[in-house]
Enzyme design. Structure first.
Site, PDB file in Angstrom:
ATOM      1  N   THR A   1       0.737  -1.233  -0.260  1.00  0.00           N
ATOM      2  CA  THR A   1       0.061   0.104  -0.034  1.00  0.00           C
ATOM      3  C   THR A   1       0.988   1.329  -0.016  1.00  0.00           C
ATOM      4  OG1 THR A   1      -1.340  -1.286   1.566  1.00  0.00           O
ATOM      5  CG2 THR A   1      -2.044   0.812   1.200  1.00  0.00           C
TER       6      THR A   1
ATOM      7  N   ARG B   1       8.203  -2.975   2.376  1.00  0.00           N
ATOM      8  CA  ARG B   1       8.269  -3.021   3.691  1.00  0.00           C
ATOM      9  C   ARG B   1       8.772  -4.379   4.265  1.00  0.00           C
ATOM     10  NH1 ARG B   1       3.559   0.662   6.494  1.00  0.00           N
ATOM     11  NH2 ARG B   1       4.005   2.416   4.872  1.00  0.00           N
TER      12      ARG B   1
ATOM     13  N   LYS C   1      10.080   4.178   0.769  1.00  0.00           N
ATOM     14  CA  LYS C   1       8.724   4.908   0.065  1.00  0.00           C
ATOM     15  C   LYS C   1       9.266   5.584  -1.119  1.00  0.00           C
ATOM     16  CE  LYS C   1       5.931   5.800   3.985  1.00  0.00           C
ATOM     17  NZ  LYS C   1       4.717   6.454   4.383  1.00  0.00           N
TER      18      LYS C   1
ATOM     19  N   ASP D   1       6.502   7.961  10.587  1.00  0.00           N
ATOM     20  CA  ASP D   1       7.123   9.059   9.533  1.00  0.00           C
ATOM     21  C   ASP D   1       6.194  10.161   9.425  1.00  0.00           C
ATOM     22  OD1 ASP D   1       4.927   7.585   8.601  1.00  0.00           O
ATOM     23  OD2 ASP D   1       5.605   7.829   6.510  1.00  0.00           O
TER      24      ASP D   1
ATOM     25  N   ARG E   1       0.705  10.273   9.921  1.00  0.00           N
ATOM     26  CA  ARG E   1      -0.740   9.967  10.711  1.00  0.00           C
ATOM     27  C   ARG E   1      -0.947  10.498  11.781  1.00  0.00           C
ATOM     28  NH1 ARG E   1      -1.805   3.416  10.484  1.00  0.00           N
ATOM     29  NH2 ARG E   1      -1.341   3.034   8.416  1.00  0.00           N
TER      30      ARG E   1
ATOM     31  N   THR F   1      -7.846   1.951  -0.849  1.00  0.00           N
ATOM     32  CA  THR F   1      -6.987   2.514   0.408  1.00  0.00           C
ATOM     33  C   THR F   1      -5.620   2.904  -0.079  1.00  0.00           C
ATOM     34  OG1 THR F   1      -8.011   0.617   1.789  1.00  0.00           O
ATOM     35  CG2 THR F   1      -5.862   1.167   2.242  1.00  0.00           C
TER      36      THR F   1
ATOM     37  N   GLU G   1      -9.437   5.985   7.037  1.00  0.00           N
ATOM     38  CA  GLU G   1      -9.986   5.699   8.312  1.00  0.00           C
ATOM     39  C   GLU G   1      -8.723   5.465   9.337  1.00  0.00           C
ATOM     40  OE1 GLU G   1      -9.106   2.603   8.942  1.00  0.00           O
ATOM     41  OE2 GLU G   1      -8.519   2.458   6.925  1.00  0.00           O
TER      42      GLU G   1
ATOM     43  N   ARG H   1      -8.402  -7.021   8.108  1.00  0.00           N
ATOM     44  CA  ARG H   1      -9.042  -5.691   8.613  1.00  0.00           C
ATOM     45  C   ARG H   1     -10.487  -5.749   8.504  1.00  0.00           C
ATOM     46  NH1 ARG H   1      -4.477  -2.981   9.937  1.00  0.00           N
ATOM     47  NH2 ARG H   1      -2.941  -2.388   8.492  1.00  0.00           N
TER      48      ARG H   1
HETATM   49  C1  VG1 Z   1      -2.563   0.872   6.014  1.00  0.00           C
HETATM   50  C2  VG1 Z   1      -3.804   1.600   5.899  1.00  0.00           C
HETATM   51  C3  VG1 Z   1      -3.867   2.554   4.831  1.00  0.00           C
HETATM   52  C4  VG1 Z   1      -2.751   3.581   4.615  1.00  0.00           C
HETATM   53  C5  VG1 Z   1      -1.446   2.574   4.346  1.00  0.00           C
HETATM   54  C6  VG1 Z   1      -0.168   3.385   4.601  1.00  0.00           C
HETATM   55  O1  VG1 Z   1      -2.783   0.098   4.848  1.00  0.00           O
HETATM   56  O2  VG1 Z   1      -4.843   0.901   6.366  1.00  0.00           O
HETATM   57  O3  VG1 Z   1      -5.089   3.272   5.321  1.00  0.00           O
HETATM   58  O4  VG1 Z   1      -2.807   4.280   3.450  1.00  0.00           O
HETATM   59  O5  VG1 Z   1      -1.339   1.678   5.878  1.00  0.00           O
HETATM   60  O6  VG1 Z   1      -0.057   4.297   5.840  1.00  0.00           O
HETATM   61  P1  VG1 Z   1      -3.058  -1.297   5.106  1.00  0.00           P
HETATM   62  O7  VG1 Z   1      -2.835  -2.070   3.555  1.00  0.00           O
HETATM   63  O8  VG1 Z   1      -2.109  -2.104   5.894  1.00  0.00           O
HETATM   64  O9  VG1 Z   1      -4.556  -1.565   5.277  1.00  0.00           O
HETATM   65  V1  VG1 Z   1       1.445   4.760   6.369  1.00  0.00           V
HETATM   66  O10 VG1 Z   1       1.030   5.621   7.510  1.00  0.00           O
HETATM   67  O11 VG1 Z   1       2.112   3.354   6.713  1.00  0.00           O
HETATM   68  O12 VG1 Z   1       2.381   5.281   5.139  1.00  0.00           O
HETATM   69 CO    CO Z   2       2.953   6.597   8.267  1.00  0.00          CO
END
Ligand code: VG1
Ligand code: CO
Length: 553
Positions: free
Chosen positions: A28, A32, A136, A289, A292, A354, A374, A506
């Protein structure tokens, strides 16, 4: 200060990669993996080579580089600088000690018209030698790489057998400076200043300052991650919040053992301060980072979906948005609280998959001004990433303007728009095969649910969410299983793309109550029928062996 390295000393090297580097599809939000994996077998180098071979404009371009300070940050910066020189980047802009939050990186990319940026972070995942590391990739608009670029990087990784670099001694990036390496300039800038200046353009600092100094005590938890120095500068130095307002404010390589995820489970100390004592009127925390945010008031937790709705409804309180909003967007699993506000304001509300990258085109083409997820993410067109401290300032600006408490603002909001009871249940470290089977089994059963009862209400839509980008018309499918009921309530089920251990399942739950209904229920109670129904249908407890979720938001 300027240092020069003798360019004749530079040896360009082509290093053979012994082990096949495959299946490194970024999730996403970037790639990682465990820190150990990143340290092994030229793993980091292989991925970076794929980036430099794929990102447009590398030869002669400007690159922004930094990270959240976790273990491996500085070493990775050196590796990437050496490789960037070998690939002909003309200027690398990095920051003092390599500390750079994701939103601040997005700002630097835009400000310097860079070809993109590399941000070293696994975001909200724990760090340290036994934790996670991540890379990233952001594009020239400052946002996460598009789906197509991500796919190109992934394709390249499948047949990579070597990478290009130079021999480079350790670099001192502890003070602002310019270092010339061959034809490449490495510019070390203060990572905080530009971001703070941007916040000062958006908000009325004086008004916020008067408000918090007048008996409105605030607490901010940086969870030993990247936002500490930014928050100290903004909240304590510029807005005059008392010393100590910023907790855990020094970025540590292992985040002091914290799980830098700002939710009620992992930021429990802060949550307890706000929810179990009357010491503070406002509390906030950001993730590893800095993209959030979690917002709390005295005895009041603000659900992130509600937060987006409140920001939208009160955007006129903020100087930068006072003239109105182009539109808003939310990710599909985010509650429809913002939709109701958008309707009232007469602006468009878009529903995306997402991940922040899906907001990029909408922001670039001025279809939207604000957007959010969310998962504690909110942001605007000031950068192309979600922005934790921006959200904190936005909230403080609204409260300063309205001279009210967080819980009063929430009550006022619900009594006008109704309340979207909402919760996310996360089941972490589920066996991969069990999680995949659970998901495919539910997906196969969806068509048969239509017009049947679910939690006593008729099902209208049961599908796997697909999205067509309204700007470039690209299609993205399989973005989450949805069961939407006749009364607008819904359950969504997804598998995470950011976890590194097993699978994370989730489950998102939502139920709307109109302004004349009961607006003061406990969310878990308000959602209990949906919780039971999805557990029975998807056999979550039975298949995972877990009788409750790991994290409830
Ligand atoms: C999670 C969240 C998603 C967000 C992503 C990256 O992804 O649900 O809303 O955009 O993390 O956030 P996933 O695929 O684990 O549900 V960040 O703060 O890690 O850049
Ligand atoms: Co983040």
């Amino acid at each position: 200060m300027s240092f020069s390295l003798n360019s004749s000393k530079i040896d360009f090297l082509k290093i053979k990669i012994d082990e096949a580097f495959q299946d490194q599809k970024p999730g996403t939000s970037g790639l990682r993996k465990s820190t150990k994996q990143f340290l092994s077998n030229n793993y980091l180098q292989s991925f970076v080579e794929a980036i430099f071979k794929t990102l447009p404009g590398v030869n002669g371009g400007i690159l922004i580089l930094g990270g959240d300070g976790r273990f491996g940050n500085k070493k990775a910066i050196e590796v990437i600088i050496a490789m960037a020189v070998a690939h002909g980047i003309s200027r690398i802009i990095t920051t003092v000690d390599g500390i750079l939050s994701t939103p601040a990186a997005s700002n630097l990319i835009r400000k310097h018209k860079a070809i993109g940026g590399i941000i070293l972070s696994a975001s909200h995942n724990p760090g340290g030698q036994d934790g996670d590391f991540g890379v990233k990739v952001n594009g020239p608009n400052g946002g996460p790489a598009s789906e197509s670029l991500t796919n190109e990087i992934y394709s390249y990784t499948k047949h990579i057998d070597s990478y290009q670099t130079i021999n480079l001694d350790a670099l001192d990036i502890s003070i602002p400076s310019e270092i010339l390496i061959g034809k490449t300039v490495v510019e070390v800038v203060d990572g905080i200043e530009d971001y703070v200046a941007l916040m000062q353009e958006i908000f009325d600092f004086e008004k916020i300052s008067c408000f918090i100094k007048n008996n409105f005590p605030i607490a901010f938890d940086a969870l030993n991650a990247v936002t500490g120095p930014y928050a100290k500068k903004i909240l304590e130095d510029l807005l005059g919040a008392s010393a100590g307002t910023v907790r855990n404010g020094i970025p540590l390589e292992d985040f002091g053992g914290c799980h830098p995820d700002p939710n009620l489970t992992y930021a429990k100390d802060l949550a307890d301060l706000l929810l179990k004592s009357d010491k503070y009127s406002f509390g906030a925390a950001c993730d590893g980072d800095g993209d959030r945010n979690m917002i709390l008031g005295n005895q009041c937790f603000v659900n992130p979906s509600d937060s987006l709705a409140v920001l939208t409804a009160n955007a006129n309180c903020v100087p930068a948005y006072a003239k109105g909003l182009f539109g808003v967007a939310r990710s599909m699993p985010t509650s429809s609280a913002v939709d109701v506000v958008a309707k009232e304001l007469g602006i468009n509300c878009y529903e995306t998959p997402t991940g922040w990258k899906f907001f990029g085109n909408l922001l670039d083409s001025e279809k939207i001004t604000l957007c959010g997820e969310e998962s504690f993410g909110t942001g605007s067109n000031h950068v192309r990433e979600k922005d934790g401290l921006w959200a904190v300032l936005f909230w403080l600006q609204i409260l300063a303007e309205k001279q009210c408490s967080v819980s009063d603002l929430m009550k006022e909001h619900w009594s006008k728009y109704g309340r979207h009871y909402y919760s996310r249940h996360d089941y972490e470290e589920v066996d991969l095969e069990i999680a995949n089977n659970l998901y495919t089994n539910l997906e196969a059963r969806l068509p048969s649910l239509i017009n049947q009862n679910f939690a006593g209400i008729k099902v209208c839509i049961a599908d796997n969410f697909k999205y067509q980008d309204p700007i470039d018309h690209s299609l993205t499918d399989a973005q989450g299983l949805r069961i939407i009921l006749e009364d607008g309530s819904r359950v969504v089920l997804r598998l995470s793309g950011t976890g590194t251990k097993g699978a994370t399942l989730r489950v998102y739950l939502e139920n709307y109550v109109s302004p004349d209904g009961d607006l003061a229920q406990d969310p878990q109670r308000a959602l209990s029928a949906l919780i039971t129904a999805i557990d029975q249908l998807a056999e979550i407890t039975k298949r995972t062996g877990m009788d409750k979720p790991t994290v409830i938001t």
